[in-house]
Design an enzyme around this catalytic site. Sequence first.
Site, short mmCIF file in Angstrom:
data_model
loop_
_atom_site.label_atom_id
_atom_site.label_comp_id
_atom_site.label_asym_id
_atom_site.label_seq_id
_atom_site.Cartn_x
_atom_site.Cartn_y
_atom_site.Cartn_z
NE ARG B 45 -2.33 0.05 3.41
CZ ARG B 45 -2.86 -0.48 4.50
NH1 ARG B 45 -4.17 -0.67 4.56
NH2 ARG B 45 -2.12 -0.83 5.54
CD GLU B 128 0.69 -27.27 4.43
OE1 GLU B 128 0.16 -27.24 5.55
OE2 GLU B 128 0.66 -28.27 3.69
N GLY B 133 1.38 -22.57 10.47
CA GLY B 133 2.62 -22.08 9.85
C GLY B 133 3.48 -23.13 9.21
N GLY B 186 5.93 -9.30 21.87
CA GLY B 186 5.46 -9.24 20.49
C GLY B 186 4.75 -10.50 20.03
CD GLU B 189 -1.30 -9.35 16.27
OE1 GLU B 189 -1.16 -8.16 15.95
OE2 GLU B 189 -0.64 -10.27 15.78
CE LYS B 204 -3.91 -20.31 13.06
NZ LYS B 204 -3.04 -19.97 14.21
#
EC number: 1.1.1.3
Lengths: 437, 437
Positions: B45, B128, B133, B186, B189, B204
């Site tokens: 963006r 996937e 992950g 971190g 969120e 998920k």
Amino acid sequence: MKRVNIGILGYGTVGQGVVEVLKANAKEIERRCGYEISVKTVVKRDWSGIDTSALPFECITDAMQLVTDPEIAIVMELMGGEEPAKTLIETALKHDKHVITANKALIAKHGQALFKLARDRGLELSFEASVAGGVPVIKVLRESMSGNAIQSVAGIINGTGNFILTAMTEQGRAFADVLAEAQALGYAEADPAFDINGTDAAHKITILASLAFGIPLQFDRVYMEGIDTITPADIENAAELGFVIKHLGLAIRRENGVEIRVHPTLIPSDNMLASVKGVMNAVQVQGNAVGNSLYYGPGAGRLPTASAVVADLIDAVRELNLDSESRLAEFGFAKVLDTQALPVLSPKNFRSAYYLRIAVEDEVGVLAEMTKILAENAISIESIVQKTEAKVNNVVPLIVLTDEVNESRLDNALSAIEAMKAVREPVRRIRVEYFDY
Amino acid sequence: MKRVNIGILGYGTVGQGVVEVLKANAKEIERRCGYEISVKTVVKRDWSGIDTSALPFECITDAMQLVTDPEIAIVMELMGGEEPAKTLIETALKHDKHVITANKALIAKHGQALFKLARDRGLELSFEASVAGGVPVIKVLRESMSGNAIQSVAGIINGTGNFILTAMTEQGRAFADVLAEAQALGYAEADPAFDINGTDAAHKITILASLAFGIPLQFDRVYMEGIDTITPADIENAAELGFVIKHLGLAIRRENGVEIRVHPTLIPSDNMLASVKGVMNAVQVQGNAVGNSLYYGPGAGRLPTASAVVADLIDAVRELNLDSESRLAEFGFAKVLDTQALPVLSPKNFRSAYYLRIAVEDEVGVLAEMTKILAENAISIESIVQKTEAKVNNVVPLIVLTDEVNESRLDNALSAIEAMKAVREPVRRIRVEYFDY
């Protein structure tokens, strides 16, 4: 619904498991591959004692008839052994059939030529069941990890060996005692040599190393130790230091080549591999993108092995109508990584941390002399524990953990240590892996 | 070497990771797929602050230009969120591009229409990276387990939640305290609601349930509980009974339908899932052939997510020259298993064992009354422990483990128990799973 005919060589444990799975899960399998799979023919050397009239396929003894049958599109080799399996697979490929095999010894020792034949004819030669039974580690390495440079593969890939080590660890029992139990339970063969001396795990790590690094299959270059020298005392000493002893197949990428080795290994007790108990298998894969990953499941058995064979079958069926290249291009035929670019290293170039058990006379100066020898060979010591409670006839075991060391240096140091007057027997050495490659 | 142009929507953490992996492992990737992969265009963006002149691809802001570019064969959607991601994927598919996405919320909520569009056009829409992950569980379910009827899928599929529960378990700390640390590190969120209340895991497990059972994606039918109600006392009580509390996504096949649920769960401490610590993910898959298997790895992060995205990319590249059908046929469009045949069950039809913490006045007869209520509702008791050391003001916690029970029966029993004069607060209930489906 389209239909495909398959033929099965071998109607023992695995062959019967495949027939059972194809029948029980026929609807699921049709849903997933869009074909009705029909077992046309099964070969068994001797059908006596089996009511073949109740079986919905041709029961024959002539394997050559099956692998040359023009109505059969896919052949499963589930008989094991090197011959006649090798000749039959070659013949099936020459008759343009995809082949699926569970035969680890055959792939490890003769795969190179078989894969070349399949690739040149645009056929698949699939072998998911050859390593770790129900654990889909072949597909993981070939496809799921395809974006990674693989750093290491470490697996508990012999269920019998892991059963024995687990029982020794949890019950403090001796090797021979647990082996006898494993044989009584049917886990170990009457001749358990391949499980015990590491040959079975070596077949499997040969295959995994080839896939991981794109190198040729090199079974004869695998370094191999068995589990028969492990004692309950070693297991106990390891536990006190925070380790579990497992028999691992290891393939590690170094700057100058690849280490491929099979041996008992101390691993940190909080590593996932340490939680793999009994006959279960697991393979840890480290890649430069994914980091650390692990795949766990039953390593053998009728239905788990059938699960892997049928997954290969469905993949092959999906390719039937495609004018696709064989996916075998990555299997040891790579141009970027040949034997020169990434050679299999010889044991004297291996690097590993070590657990050492040194039986010494309990005298002043012995420890100083020993640590001097280690220092002269540039071997750092992580810890030394004197097992005073295990002292017998003034001989006491010293348990030494080294940092990572080049093995030829360790050989030198241990020769010097074993030459010391106070050292009463050969030094017991077991590798330690932290998987921080 | 053949060459394929790809375009990437999004140049955040994952997008940059993909570019890095494609560059670092270019040789490995070419070896495995036979193509040179060229990133032609990346959309972001706002490129300010980035030295685009140093980047070897077109840096643009117009996403529509990328997804309609005739020179681009494969589009990666790595921007996240529902819009404009959904419109861009639709546009890319309509322009005959294979699409790869890591967007779990989009797939869980809008996948049905997107997969239909891709399938009808013979294209792949790969995902996937959307679940766990670096753990290749999507491919495992679609391909490696294709010979199985899947019985259950149970996963630790939210890394933040597992980090919090692990720290609470190992350090005895309270939920809010650890959450604050996770945010500082971190992992969580600024608005951690989706991690804490179970929404992320629900996205998920929606995807995994659809693949496992061949049912449509039904995010709105997933039963959901978060981890914010778990206390250190519950974790300690569970440990004393031999259990660990994990936040699981569960999909279980029953005779009359499928349970899909996300909630804190007591699991036996010797189950492999109990060893999954910190931000790591793992998914256990039980099939009627393979038995029990487990897949473990990092659940998020720049490079692990890139590993999954690039594996999808290589699969898509391998199909570029094939006139193959889309492999999406199995994804919820099956004829054999539709919503009628295998409905998602409502919570009142769930079956589970339970951990109950009941605060009662320490009086004669209370236990008798309580066990009578449970017996009247046909609820078997596995164990009852009175935590006398936790008695405060004559109120003592009773820890009850039930056998498997239909949830509506438990609701009835707990209503009656909560109506007892001696019961001082709502009963705390946490499900227990032994995975013996």
